[in-house]
Scaffold this motif. Structure first.
Motif, PDB file in Angstrom:
ATOM      1  N   LYS A  51       0.742  -1.287  -0.086  1.00  0.00           N
ATOM      2  CA  LYS A  51      -0.013   0.026  -0.046  1.00  0.00           C
ATOM      3  C   LYS A  51       0.686   1.343  -0.017  1.00  0.00           C
ATOM      4  O   LYS A  51       0.397   2.341  -0.087  1.00  0.00           O
ATOM      5  N   GLY A  52       2.058   1.348   0.172  1.00  0.00           N
ATOM      6  CA  GLY A  52       2.963   2.355   0.335  1.00  0.00           C
ATOM      7  C   GLY A  52       2.979   3.102  -0.905  1.00  0.00           C
ATOM      8  O   GLY A  52       3.196   4.436  -0.646  1.00  0.00           O
ATOM      9  N   LYS A  53       2.613   2.807  -2.210  1.00  0.00           N
ATOM     10  CA  LYS A  53       2.721   3.859  -3.265  1.00  0.00           C
ATOM     11  C   LYS A  53       1.653   4.815  -3.064  1.00  0.00           C
ATOM     12  O   LYS A  53       1.902   5.826  -3.894  1.00  0.00           O
ATOM     13  N   ALA A  54       0.728   4.538  -2.698  1.00  0.00           N
ATOM     14  CA  ALA A  54      -0.345   5.426  -2.469  1.00  0.00           C
ATOM     15  C   ALA A  54      -0.232   6.603  -1.413  1.00  0.00           C
ATOM     16  O   ALA A  54      -0.900   7.737  -1.394  1.00  0.00           O
ATOM     17  N   LEU A  55       0.656   6.203  -0.531  1.00  0.00           N
ATOM     18  CA  LEU A  55       0.955   7.313   0.733  1.00  0.00           C
ATOM     19  C   LEU A  55       1.635   8.567   0.416  1.00  0.00           C
ATOM     20  O   LEU A  55       2.572   8.490  -0.382  1.00  0.00           O
ATOM     21  N   HIS A  56       0.910   9.551   0.798  1.00  0.00           N
ATOM     22  CA  HIS A  56       1.567  10.934   0.613  1.00  0.00           C
ATOM     23  C   HIS A  56       2.053  11.326   2.057  1.00  0.00           C
ATOM     24  O   HIS A  56       2.800  12.250   2.205  1.00  0.00           O
ATOM     25  N   SER A  57       1.564  11.001   3.212  1.00  0.00           N
ATOM     26  CA  SER A  57       1.821  11.233   4.590  1.00  0.00           C
ATOM     27  C   SER A  57       1.793  10.099   5.446  1.00  0.00           C
ATOM     28  O   SER A  57       0.558   9.329   5.407  1.00  0.00           O
ATOM     29  N   LEU A  58       2.710   9.949   6.320  1.00  0.00           N
ATOM     30  CA  LEU A  58       3.025   8.838   6.960  1.00  0.00           C
ATOM     31  C   LEU A  58       3.493   9.216   8.593  1.00  0.00           C
ATOM     32  O   LEU A  58       4.515  10.029   8.671  1.00  0.00           O
ATOM     33  N   ARG A  59       2.696   8.972   9.607  1.00  0.00           N
ATOM     34  CA  ARG A  59       3.129   9.518  10.904  1.00  0.00           C
ATOM     35  C   ARG A  59       3.128   8.141  11.675  1.00  0.00           C
ATOM     36  O   ARG A  59       2.202   7.466  11.975  1.00  0.00           O
ATOM     37  N   LEU A  60       4.210   7.779  12.336  1.00  0.00           N
ATOM     38  CA  LEU A  60       4.435   6.330  12.896  1.00  0.00           C
ATOM     39  C   LEU A  60       5.111   6.590  14.187  1.00  0.00           C
ATOM     40  O   LEU A  60       6.299   7.166  14.450  1.00  0.00           O
ATOM     41  N   ARG A  61       4.417   6.289  15.419  1.00  0.00           N
ATOM     42  CA  ARG A  61       4.774   6.322  16.773  1.00  0.00           C
ATOM     43  C   ARG A  61       5.021   4.881  17.127  1.00  0.00           C
ATOM     44  O   ARG A  61       4.058   4.215  17.508  1.00  0.00           O
ATOM     45  N   SER A  62       6.047   4.611  17.374  1.00  0.00           N
ATOM     46  CA  SER A  62       6.521   3.160  17.347  1.00  0.00           C
ATOM     47  C   SER A  62       7.614   2.881  18.746  1.00  0.00           C
ATOM     48  O   SER A  62       8.241   3.796  19.072  1.00  0.00           O
ATOM     49  N   GLY A  63       7.446   1.726  19.234  1.00  0.00           N
ATOM     50  CA  GLY A  63       8.061   1.097  20.238  1.00  0.00           C
ATOM     51  C   GLY A  63       9.615   0.815  19.965  1.00  0.00           C
ATOM     52  O   GLY A  63      10.603   0.625  20.796  1.00  0.00           O
ATOM     53  N   ASN A  64       9.655   0.626  18.662  1.00  0.00           N
ATOM     54  CA  ASN A  64      11.213   0.235  18.085  1.00  0.00           C
ATOM     55  C   ASN A  64      11.995   1.402  18.099  1.00  0.00           C
ATOM     56  O   ASN A  64      11.545   2.616  18.122  1.00  0.00           O
ATOM     57  N   ILE A  65      13.312   0.846  18.377  1.00  0.00           N
ATOM     58  CA  ILE A  65      14.290   1.948  18.258  1.00  0.00           C
ATOM     59  C   ILE A  65      14.578   2.253  16.607  1.00  0.00           C
ATOM     60  O   ILE A  65      14.671   1.167  16.071  1.00  0.00           O
ATOM     61  N   LEU A  66      14.680   3.424  16.219  1.00  0.00           N
ATOM     62  CA  LEU A  66      14.364   3.775  14.923  1.00  0.00           C
ATOM     63  C   LEU A  66      15.924   3.362  14.435  1.00  0.00           C
ATOM     64  O   LEU A  66      17.036   3.751  14.760  1.00  0.00           O
ATOM     65  N   HIS A  67      15.573   2.668  13.300  1.00  0.00           N
ATOM     66  CA  HIS A  67      17.112   2.117  12.731  1.00  0.00           C
ATOM     67  C   HIS A  67      16.980   2.585  11.186  1.00  0.00           C
ATOM     68  O   HIS A  67      15.997   2.616  10.695  1.00  0.00           O
TER      69      HIS A  67
END
Length: 507
Positions: free
Chosen positions: A322-338
């Motif tokens: 589904k990523g090709k359609a995305l124009h805006s993404l906000r991700l709040r995650s518990g992962n350490i950003l890598h």
């Protein structure tokens, strides 16, 4: 300083005329108040009506509407006269938009007062109505009876302390009285052209006064054939129950911060035109299944906001599909950003214009970390080439590994916010490495909140060489009193530059 950002432009003649007209009206209202007292006096109301008639005979109604709209942000709105005087002058039968003022006493006009009922009864042609923190069931009754052309409304309830319950310390916000209930929502069902409703984002069972319920919201959603958005944060509860008699809803924007699989399935079934989805989960355990539901659905989301969703294999598969359609993404995650996460987002979402990444400090994801698909490239030359807005925030991410990956190809970036809550190596080598490939010519706002000093010479360099820059904020660690900053601000003032440089202290 010849290469610094553009200068401030003078106001347009139209804006100057609006400002002068608003001042004249404000002075007239003050004179009416001084002569007759407040709006309860009959002669005060007559004088206000005469002034309105004079204005509408001599200027277009749309001009009066623009003056009314301007008052919300004007110093003249801090007045010593009854706000009902000016409101009765501005509100007329052909008015198309009305916003209650944020900077005056308009919200203090009592719900028991007949003023709003009388004034709103005139607005048969209103299209946009904002009664933020002033709305009541009585107001919505008038709206449902009169404002049938309405397309957008703000019905955030008036709030008052419940005097029978708030007598102790500390103050308890749960004891506030609400004035909008399901009865008010029922009246709105008559406004069949409504597309956008802004309301209280949450409803609590412990509040005093009147109360809305998910059932009342559900009935409203079912009854409005053109409704695209309603700003209630738990729409999953609304749409996940008692909707078997509905095959389709025109909603394009939905928020559900207690998402579960059943809710998500209902949203995917009913809202085929959905393009903006905000989801939050109470536990990361159910997040993968929710992501699978979205992956297998027919939804083509343009804006996606995910709270407490881990960057797991299911996330990767969703982005691939589904990523090709995305124009805006906000991700709040518990992962350490890598860097791996960043590269996956960049490769699967080539059309992103806005990206917000945040490590949540309150918890850490303990599940299995996602794997990089073998089909992905290792070259980052074309990643994030359409990005215009970037915000990255957290504690454990490594700037030297992440920032270049995000910015080297982001030639159209306009707004950049970088937050780091603990110390790391100096930012200068990272920034100047990026600037070698991307001069940030389109950057307008840059917020640099870091766990270390930024040298004032770097601040000055950015101010002089990022030609579109309008705002530049940075962490305050003894730089606020520097000679360089003082000289920079003197040059900004002397050259009338459209630039704000503001050091501040991290909390």
């Amino acid at each position: 300083m010849s290469t610094m950002p553009r200068r401030k432009l003078p106001q347009t003649l139209y804006k100057l005329c609006l400002e002068e007209a608003e001042l004249l009206i404000a002075n007239s209202c003050q004179n009416i108040h001084d002569r007759y007292g407040n709006y309860d006096d009959e002669f005060c109301r007559i004088a206000a009506q005469e002034l309105q008639s004079y204005l509408l005979l001599n200027i277009p109604g749309i001009l009066l509407d623009d003056i009314c709209d301007r008052r919300r942000f004007s110093a003249h709105s801090t007045q010593n006269y009854d706000p009902r005087i000016s409101l009765s002058i501005y509100i007329h039968k052909n008015m198309r938009k009305f916003f209650i003022s944020e900077t005056s006493d308009e919200k203090k006009i009592g719900s028991g007062d007949s003023f709003w009922v009388t004034q709103l009864s005139k607005l048969q042609n209103i299209v946009v109505l904002d009664m933020h923190l002033a709305c009541t069931d009585e107001i919505l009754e008038v709206v449902g009876r009169t404002c049938l052309k309405l397309e957008q409304i703000n019905i955030v309830s008036r709030l008052e302390p419940d005097k029978g319950k708030i007598n102790s310390y500390p103050f308890n916000a749960l004891k506030l009285k609400f004035f909008v209930s399901d009865d008010g929502l029922h009246h709105l069902k008559n406004c069949k052209l409504l597309k956008y409703i802004t309301m209280n984002k949450i409803i609590r069972s412990h509040v005093g006064g009147k109360m809305m319920t998910p059932a009342g919201i559900r009935g409203l959603v079912k009854s409005l054939p053109q409704l695209q958005s309603i700003s209630y944060n738990y729409m999953g509860i609304v749409l996940g129950e008692e909707m078997d008699d509905i095959d389709y809803l025109p909603l394009t924007c939905i928020s559900d911060y207690i998402a579960d699989v059943k809710h998500t399935q209902a949203i995917a079934r009913l809202c085929l035109n959905l393009h903006h989805l905000c989801l939050g989960v109470q536990s990361d355990i159910i997040a993968p299944e929710i992501l699978n539901t979205l992956t297998n659905s027919s939804l083509q989301l343009v804006v996606l906001e995910l709270d407490q969703f881990p960057f797991c294999d299911e996330m990767v598969q969703f982005l691939i599909e589904k990523g090709k359609a995305l124009h805006s993404l906000r991700l709040r995650s518990g992962n350490i950003l890598h860097p791996k996460h960043v590269r996956i987002i960049g490769e699967t979402c080539p059309n992103l214009k806005s990206l917000s990444l945040r490590e949540k400090d309150t918890w850490k994801y303990l599940g299995r970390v996602c794997e990089m698909p073998s089909s992905f490239t290792t070259c980052s030359q074309v990643l994030f080439s359409n990005l215009e807005c970037l915000k990255i925030e957290g504690t454990d991410w490594i700037p030297k590994d992440i920032i270049p990956l995000l910015l080297i190809n982001a030639k159209h970036i306009e707004k950049l916010s970088i937050f780091k809550r603990n110390h790391f190596d100096p930012i200068e080598p990272i920034l100047f490495h990026v600037l070698k490939y991307n001069p940030l010519h389109h950057l307008k706002k840059f917020y640099l909140l870091l766990g270390c000093d930024i040298k004032m010479c770097t601040v000055v360099y950015l101010a002089k060489n990022c030609l579109s820059i309008r705002e530049l904020a940075f962490s305050k660690y003894g730089t606020d009193g520097s000679a360089e900053l003082k000289e920079l601000n003197e040059d900004i003032k002397r050259l009338n530059l459209d630039l704000k440089v503001c050091p501040f202290k991290l909390e």
